[in-house]
Design an enzyme around this catalytic site. Sequence first.
Site, PDB file in Angstrom:
ATOM      1  N   VAL A 186      -8.134  43.747  40.704  1.00 59.64           N
ATOM      2  CA  VAL A 186      -8.780  43.411  41.985  1.00 59.64           C
ATOM      3  C   VAL A 186     -10.063  42.645  41.688  1.00 59.64           C
ATOM      4  O   VAL A 186     -10.777  42.977  40.749  1.00 59.64           O
ATOM      5  CB  VAL A 186      -9.144  44.723  42.743  1.00 59.64           C
ATOM      6  CG1 VAL A 186     -10.023  44.439  43.951  1.00 59.64           C
ATOM      7  CG2 VAL A 186      -7.893  45.470  43.173  1.00 59.64           C
ATOM      8  N   PRO A 195     -17.450  39.455  41.558  1.00 55.53           N
ATOM      9  CA  PRO A 195     -16.322  38.738  40.950  1.00 55.53           C
ATOM     10  C   PRO A 195     -16.502  38.511  39.456  1.00 55.53           C
ATOM     11  O   PRO A 195     -17.644  38.456  38.959  1.00 55.53           O
ATOM     12  CB  PRO A 195     -16.317  37.398  41.698  1.00 55.53           C
ATOM     13  CG  PRO A 195     -17.013  37.672  42.990  1.00 55.53           C
ATOM     14  CD  PRO A 195     -18.049  38.719  42.672  1.00 55.53           C
ATOM     15  N   SER A 196     -15.403  38.395  38.752  1.00 60.33           N
ATOM     16  CA  SER A 196     -15.367  38.113  37.311  1.00 60.33           C
ATOM     17  C   SER A 196     -16.127  39.140  36.487  1.00 60.33           C
ATOM     18  O   SER A 196     -16.635  38.833  35.410  1.00 60.33           O
ATOM     19  CB  SER A 196     -15.903  36.709  36.996  1.00 60.33           C
ATOM     20  OG  SER A 196     -15.221  35.756  37.770  1.00 60.33           O
ATOM     21  N   ARG A 197     -16.227  40.342  37.019  1.00 58.86           N
ATOM     22  CA  ARG A 197     -16.866  41.462  36.306  1.00 58.86           C
ATOM     23  C   ARG A 197     -18.358  41.238  36.027  1.00 58.86           C
ATOM     24  O   ARG A 197     -18.937  41.877  35.151  1.00 58.86           O
ATOM     25  CB  ARG A 197     -16.139  41.787  34.983  1.00 58.86           C
ATOM     26  CG  ARG A 197     -14.616  41.993  35.129  1.00 58.86           C
ATOM     27  CD  ARG A 197     -14.308  43.105  36.108  1.00 58.86           C
ATOM     28  NE  ARG A 197     -12.904  43.503  36.121  1.00 58.86           N
ATOM     29  CZ  ARG A 197     -12.157  43.591  37.223  1.00 58.86           C
ATOM     30  NH1 ARG A 197     -12.645  43.278  38.420  1.00 58.86           N
ATOM     31  NH2 ARG A 197     -10.919  44.005  37.158  1.00 58.86           N
ATOM     32  N   LEU A 198     -18.993  40.316  36.783  1.00 63.43           N
ATOM     33  CA  LEU A 198     -20.451  40.119  36.643  1.00 63.43           C
ATOM     34  C   LEU A 198     -21.140  40.949  37.729  1.00 63.43           C
ATOM     35  O   LEU A 198     -21.700  40.421  38.699  1.00 63.43           O
ATOM     36  CB  LEU A 198     -20.808  38.634  36.775  1.00 63.43           C
ATOM     37  CG  LEU A 198     -20.481  37.793  35.548  1.00 63.43           C
ATOM     38  CD1 LEU A 198     -20.821  36.330  35.791  1.00 63.43           C
ATOM     39  CD2 LEU A 198     -21.257  38.303  34.323  1.00 63.43           C
TER      40      LEU A 198
END
Length: 215
Positions: A13, A192-195
Amino acid sequence: MTDSSKWFESLRVSYEQGELNESDITHNPFEQFNLWLQDAINNDVPEPNAMVLSTVNKQGQPSARNVLLKSADENGFIFFSNKTSDKATDLKHNPHCSLLFSWLPQHRQVIVKGKAEEISMQDSNSYFQTRPYGSRISAWVSDQSKVIKNREELEVKVKEFMDKYPENVPMPSHWGGYLVKPESIEFWQGRPSRLHDRIRFTKKANNWTIERISP
Ligand SMILES: Cc1cc2nc3c(=O)[nH]c(=O)nc-3n(C[C@H](O)[C@H](O)[C@H](O)COP(=O)(O)O)c2cc1C
């Protein structure tokens, strides 16, 4: 056999529910906590006041379990339990503990680290008397965390205590509240993008310092 790698891939997700900026966060971590708790309640997060309490026993073995938050203010976070349970025994030897709130529909978590102490019998009793009759009886029936023979053993004890206390149920001395006094409180917002955004409040000489932590 199931190809579990595909299965997990389908669960990926992107966290796009919001941001956590230094300019938006309140400078009081309890206010911030209550804002997020209120958001979780408004968004129908199941059991929004459930938190994972982690403790460490005498041998250094950690244990985690859910408990329900019953109050959160400047003094700390309160939950109630059996005072002879495993968690209580851990806390007696080692009051350091952590609390984890997972508000996953909003891609949020809050991690509290601190020390637990028992609240007064009087304050515990004030809360105890607001509990439903069945829950008050259970506090007498359950020798929490101990091995029992079978379910029937519990049912028999329920009947015994209901006969003994048909109406007014006094609080057992082995039951009560714990106050977790926080030393740090981290607010985590998935991005988003694990940041992800991570903002941590740390108590230093009675003031809270605010730091951003790398995701
Ligand atoms: C959502 C949820 C809420 C719970 N709330 C409490 C609670 O407030 N107090 C409590 O003693 N146990 C609560 N429990 C049960 C604990 O997770 C645990 O099984 C119990 O306290 C015994 O833990 P211990 O043997 O590690 O001491 C809850 C469990 C769940 C799943």
